[in-house]
Every structure is written in structure tokens, then in C-alpha cells.
Design an enzyme around this catalytic site. Structure first.
Site, PDB file in Angstrom:
ATOM      1  CG  ASP A 135       3.141  -9.232   7.298  1.00 35.26           C
ATOM      2  OD1 ASP A 135       2.651  -8.176   6.889  1.00 35.26           O
ATOM      3  OD2 ASP A 135       2.991  -9.660   8.457  1.00 35.26           O
ATOM      4  CD  GLU A 176       2.239  -4.723   9.190  1.00 31.68           C
ATOM      5  OE1 GLU A 176       2.083  -3.503   8.956  1.00 31.68           O
ATOM      6  OE2 GLU A 176       1.408  -5.449   9.765  1.00 31.68           O
ATOM      7  CG  ASP A 210       7.151   5.493  11.390  1.00 35.32           C
ATOM      8  OD1 ASP A 210       6.728   6.652  11.572  1.00 35.32           O
ATOM      9  OD2 ASP A 210       6.426   4.555  11.008  1.00 35.32           O
TER      10      ASP A 210
END
Length: 628
Positions: free
Chosen positions: A507, A548, A524
Site C-alpha cells: 500500500d 493505491e 495517477d
């Protein structure tokens, strides 16, 4: 006429779709039922172990509490013995102490001496306060001498000092002496004042068992269960003989009242269970199906005097078997019963819990029933959704395609070209087919050969499009990594393979502040850079699990911590600035957690294990790896 025939063919095709859904339903429900039957066979053992675990967990506090009580009493007897010997040595070294005996004790009948009643009610004498003490010095062969007086006073002082500390554990604390004497500390009864003047306590088994002639090994002992006439209670007694230079001075003893002890041991922990306490001879001490009043009113019950079936079977089992274990499980030794047997050291009692096997089977059936209900419900829901989607996405659009095709077959090109399907949301290949038919209608002047070539070309394009769509279905549109669908498929395959793998979950640390402050476009871009880096640094498949989060399924042969730390450091080296991050360094970093995949383990369980390790990595300060 031809148009009606075409419609009937379409109707039969729709009925065929419905029949197919019915067949799928039958197969799916059958599989659920078979799986439930298999589950029952595999869950019976689990249900049995679960019941045993629950019963043992319920029993543990009671058994530990009572065993601790017996252990404390035995330990307290050592303390009382030491205190008595210290007082005895002090009394022997103090001259003229015997006159205190003459002041405190009085002859109440010929040959019988008792401690004065004031010592039970409460009195201060010689700077000491005495209370709840009584003593009975019954008929004896030899007269009372100074040594005996000193010994009695030593016992009295020891009881006065230590007795109050133990009154919550025991009914009373007392010393017995071979000269037919007993001194007792009791808040409930002045036994020494109430004892019959002709009583010879050494004639009874309790005190008699401490005499040198009856107990040459001088071992402490727990008596059997007996009825104390003077105190009007059922009790057991712990006795520790005290000898000095070969002389039996006294016996330190504690009486334990039956009522509270046995009600604790036989209190039902589960409605279906029964709890029985037996001695090593198979005699009934107490039982959960026997009232407290019945226990108090009876003498010890035996298999000859108590005909209750479960007790009869247990009594014969105890006397037949020579058990050496302290705790064990028996199944079907008594028909239809699971037995949990525990030894209570000290009085050497057996505590037996009987639990019906039918209840275990009932619990074992519960899971498959719930599985069937949930499975059938899920199948119905999926079929309804499938039917709706087929109708919306396939049946209706194909009906329009078939209509246009029928018009084309009738060479009604103008009508085919003008046909509108505004109410149908045709997509993908279906929409392409509609457009293709209309294009063919617009080019009706083309030769049939050219038309067939175009159809052939379109068919090839559709096949290629199918391949591309299949590939796109397993790719994440933003990062180009494999998506969640591919992850679920590959994780299931890895679990079923029987080979050893680790599941890594990663993560991006504090990514929300990054998006909030740099904007989603920057977020992005950062995701793409991190995804590219992960893909470039490992030959393994990298999945975008969501948002994410990333995942990798890693063969167990790989040096996993080293590999994961290399990936983590590679992300740090990207140096994607994150000035709004609390943890150091001020760049985007990854936290990683990994856990081993267990063969046949459900995917959800594996993901939870890996998530726990990821959570540990987060809790450890982020930008680190945590492997189970």
C-alpha cells in the site's frame, strides 16, 4: 407468414435459454447439497472438538479454583505447623507459663477441661486479645502435666494468630492431640464448649488416622467425606501430624465445608451437561442432578443405595478402570455420552462432565444446513442476475440482430436499413453486427461474393476483438498492471496448486494527502510510475488490487524479505516528492505485508493474513516489510 415463422423460431430460442438456466440451477443446487453432505462428515470432528474446548474452558476456572483451594490449605498446614513449633519452643523456654493454663482453662466435669467461654466471645488477657477460640480436653489415662499445658497454650496462640486469616477458605482451623484434646478456631461454633463430655476423639477415624500407631509414615492426609455431628455439616478434613524427637505433639487440621465446595463443582456450565463428583471407590460425592438438600440429608451414596442410571454407569466405570491420567476424554464408554474426566488432587476425587453426543451431532448438522440455505440463496440470486443480464445484454439485442438478418434474408434491404432499435442498448460485437447489417443493406448492389467476404472479414475481426477484450478484462486501465479479476483467478489457482507461495500486499503510504495536495492527475502519474517500477523490478505478475494497493504472488523458494525490500527501496529511489507526508522520508513509499498461502485455504482468509502483516508494517512506521 414467413415473418411469423421467424418469430416462432426466436421464441423457441428464448425458451432454450430459460431451459439452460434451469439446468444450471439444478446443477448448482445439487453441488451445494453434495458439498453440505461432505461438510457434515468433515465438521463432526470439528464440532466435537469445539464442544470439548468450550466445556473445558467453562470447567477450567472451577477446577483451578478448587484445586488452588486444596493446595492453599495444604500450604497453610505447613505454616500452621511451623507457627505451633515456634510457639512451643518459646513456651518451653519461658518459666512459669503453665499457670496461664490454670487461669484460662476450667474443669467442667470430672476429667474434662475446657477453655473458658470468654475466649470464644472475646477477651483481652496478658496484653493479647482472644476470640472465636474453644478447646476440649476430654477424658484421658494420664493426668495433665506441665508439658501438656505448654503444648495446649502453644496451639492456642498459633490458632489465635493465624486462624482469622483462613476463615474464608475453611470452615475452621484446629489442633488435635493424641491425649484426647482438640483446640479449634471457628467463627460459627464454639465446638470445644459443645462437645460431649464423654467424647473420645481418638476413637474416630478422622483423628485416629493421625496417631503414630495408625500412620507410621507420618504422612499428611485428606479424610473421606463425613458428617460432623457437632457442627451439623458434611465436611472433609486435611490433617498434618506434628512430631518432635519421636513424640507426636499435635496435628494441624482444617475442616472444609461441603455445601459451597460441591455446589461450585456441580454447577451446570451448559444446559445439556451433567457434572458428577465421585471418589476412587465410585461413591457419589455430589452431582448436578442431585439437589443440595439431598446431599446434606444423605450419607455418601453408593451404587447399591442410589439407582440413578448415569451415576450407576459412571460408578462402575470408575471402579473398573485404573485411571492414571489427570485429565482425559472418553467417548461412548457410556452409550451416547462424551465424558470429560478430571482428577481433583488432595481428596482424590474424580470430576466427570457428561455431554450428550446427540447435541454434538446437532451442532455438526447446523453448519451444512446453513451452507445449503446460503448456497441455494446465492445460486438463486446469481441466476436472477444472469437471467436479467442475458435478457438485457444478449437476448434483446440478438432479437434485433435476428430481425435485421431476417429482413436481409428476405432481401428487404430498404426496411433493414431503416430499422431502428433505439430501445435496445446494443454494445460491442452486437452493435457492430447491427451496423454491419445496415452497411450491407446500404450496399445491396454489391455482389454476393463481396458480401460473403465482408462477413468473413467481420467474423475474423470479431474473433480478434474477443481476444483483445479477454486481455483487457484482466488488465488495469490506468497502470497497465494485472487487475483484481486476474488477481482473484491467479490466487485461487495458486492455492489449489498445492505448491508453496507467499501473498504480498502493498500500500502506498499516505497517498490520500498526496492526492489532496498535488491533485488526482499527479496521483495517477505517481501510480503509473510506481506500477512501472514494480513491473520492471520483478519477473512476477504485479496486480493492482485496488486504489493505491498492489499485490504479488511469490513462490516460497524466493528469498521473500530480501526481494520485497529491494522493491520497497526501488520505490524510494523513484524520489516522488511528497512534502505533505508525516513519516520520513518525504517521498512516496510502500508498506508491504506478506503471509504464506495455505493449501486449500479460502482466498479471503489468505488476504486477511497478508492484510494483517501489512497493518503491522503500517503500525511499525510505514516504508517497511512485515512477513509472517
Amino acid at each position: 407468414m414467413e415473418r411469423r415463422q421467424d418469430n416462432r423460431r426466436l421464441y423457441r430460442r428464448e425458451k432454450l435459454t430459460t431451459a439452460l438456466l434451469v439446468k444450471i440451477s439444478i446443477w448448482a443446487i445439487s453441488i451445494v447439497i453434495i458439498a453440505s453432505a461432505i461438510t457434515f462428515l468433515t465438521t463432526y470432528s470439528n464440532a466435537r472438538e469445539r464442544v470439548i474446548t468450550v466445556l473445558k474452558r467453562d470447567l477450567a476456572p472451577t477446577l483451578e479454583r478448587n484445586q488452588a483451594l486444596f493446595n492453599r490449605i495444604e500450604s497453610n498446614a505447613d505454616i500452621l505447623t511451623e507457627k505451633f513449633l515456634n510457639q512451643y519452643e518459646i513456651a518451653r523456654a519461658t518459666e512459669g507459663l503453665a499457670h496461664q493454663f490454670d487461669e484460662w482453662y476450667e474443669e467442667t466435669s470430672p476429667g474434662v477441661v475446657r477453655l473458658k467461654p470468654e475466649f470464644y466471645r472475646g477477651i483481652t488477657t496478658y496484653s493479647r486479645y482472644f476470640e472465636n477460640l474453644s478447646a476440649f480436653l476430654g477424658p484421658r489415662e494420664n493426668p495433665i502435666n506441665d508439658e501438656f499445658k505448654i503444648r495446649v497454650l502453644a496451639a492456642q496462640h498459633a490458632l489465635n494468630e493465624l486462624g482469622p486469616a483462613w476463615q474464608k477458605d475453611v470452615a475452621n482451623t484446629h489442633f488435635s492431640m493424641p491425649e484426647n484434646a482438640l483446640l479449634i478456631y471457628s467463627v460459627d461454633s464454639p465446638w470445644g464448649l459443645l462437645a460431649d463430655k464423654d467424647l473420645v476423639i481418638t476413637d474416630f477415624s478422622v483423628v485416629k488416622s493421625t496417631l503414630q500407631s495408625e500412620n507410621p509414615d507420618r504422612a499428611p492426609n485428606w479424610t473421606g467425606l463425613y458428617y460432623d455431628i457437632s457442627a451439623d455439616v458434611w465436611t472433609i478434613t486435611y490433617q498434618k501430624p506434628i512430631d518432635l524427637n519421636g513424640q507426636h505433639l499435635a496435628t494441624a487440621s482444617f475442616d472444609v465445608a461441603l455445601s459451597s465446595l460441591l455446589s461450585d463443582l456441580t454447577e451446570k456450565k451448559r444446559p445439556e451437561s451433567e457434572h458428577i463428583v465421585l471418589n476412587t471407590k465410585g461413591d457419589l460425592i455430589a452431582a448436578s442432578n442431585l439437589t443440595q438438600e439431598a446431599i446434606v440429608e444423605r450419607s455418601t451414596l453408593t451404587s447399591e443405595t442410589y439407582a440413578e442410571p448415569l451415576y450407576q454407569q459412571l460408578s462402575h466405570l470408575v471402579t473398573r478402570e485404573n485411571w492414571t491420567s489427570q485429565s482425559f476424554i472418553l467417548e461412548d464408554e457410556i452409550e451416547g455420552q462424551l465424558l470429560i474426566v478430571d482428577k481433583i488432587a488432595g481428596p482424590n476425587w474424580w470430576h466427570i462432565t457428561a455431554y450428550p453426543l446427540s447435541e454434538i451431532r446437532k451442532q455438526a448438522v447446523d453448519l451444512p444446513i446453513r451452507l445449503v440455505a446460503a448456497g441455494v440463496g446465492l445460486v438463486i440470486l446469481i441466476l436472477l442476475m444472469t437471467y436479467w443480464l442475458i435478457q438485457r445484454e444478449i437476448s434483446k439485442p440478438l432479437h434485433e440482430v435476428a430481425t435485421v438478418a431476417s429482413l436481409m434474408g428476405q432481401r428487404n434491404y430498404q426496411k433493414a436499413l431503416s430499422h431502428r432499435a433505439a430501445s435496445i442498448k446494443a454494445r460491442g460485437e452486437v452493435k457492430q453486427a447491427l451496423d454491419a447489417f445496415k452497411t450491407m443493406a446500404a450496399r445491396f448492389i454489391s455482389a454476393q461474393t463481396e458480401l460473403e467476404q465482408q462477413v468473413e472479414s467481420r467474423t475474423a475481426e470479431l474473433a480478434e476483438a474477443n481476444k483483445q477484450l479477454d486481455a483487457l478484462a484482466h488488465m488495469d486501465g490506468l497502470t497497465g498492471l494485472f487487475n483484481r479479476r486476474a488477481f482473484d483467478k491467479d490466487l485461487s489457482a495458486a492455492t489449489e496448486s498445492g505448491k508453496s507461495y507467499y501473498l504480498m500486499m502493498a500500500d502506498i503510504d499516505e497517498f490520500k494527502p498526496y492526492n489532496d495536495n498535488y491533485g488526482h492527475e499527479a496521483g495517477d502519474r505517481a501510480l503509473k510510475r510506481i506500477a512501472d517500477c514494480l513491473r520492471d523490478k520483478t519477473p512476477l505478475k504485479v496486480y493492482r488490487y485496488g486504489g493505491e494497493e498492489f499485490a504479488i504472488i511469490i513462490p516460497a523458494a524466493e528469498p521473500i524479505e530480501q526481494k520485497l525490500n529491494e522493491l520497497r527501496e526501488a520505490i524510494v529511489e523513484l524520489a516522488i516528492t511528497h512534502e505533505y507526508k508525516q513519516a520520513k522520508p518525504p517521498v512516496l513509499t510502500l508498506s508491504m505485508g506478506a503471509a504464506p498461502l495455505k493449501a486449500k485455504e479460502a482466498a479471503a482468509g489468505t488476504i486477511r493474513w497478508a492484510d494483517r502483516q501489512l497493518y503491522k508494517a503500517k503500525s511499525a512506521g510505514r516504508n517497511c516489510v512485515c512477513v509472517e
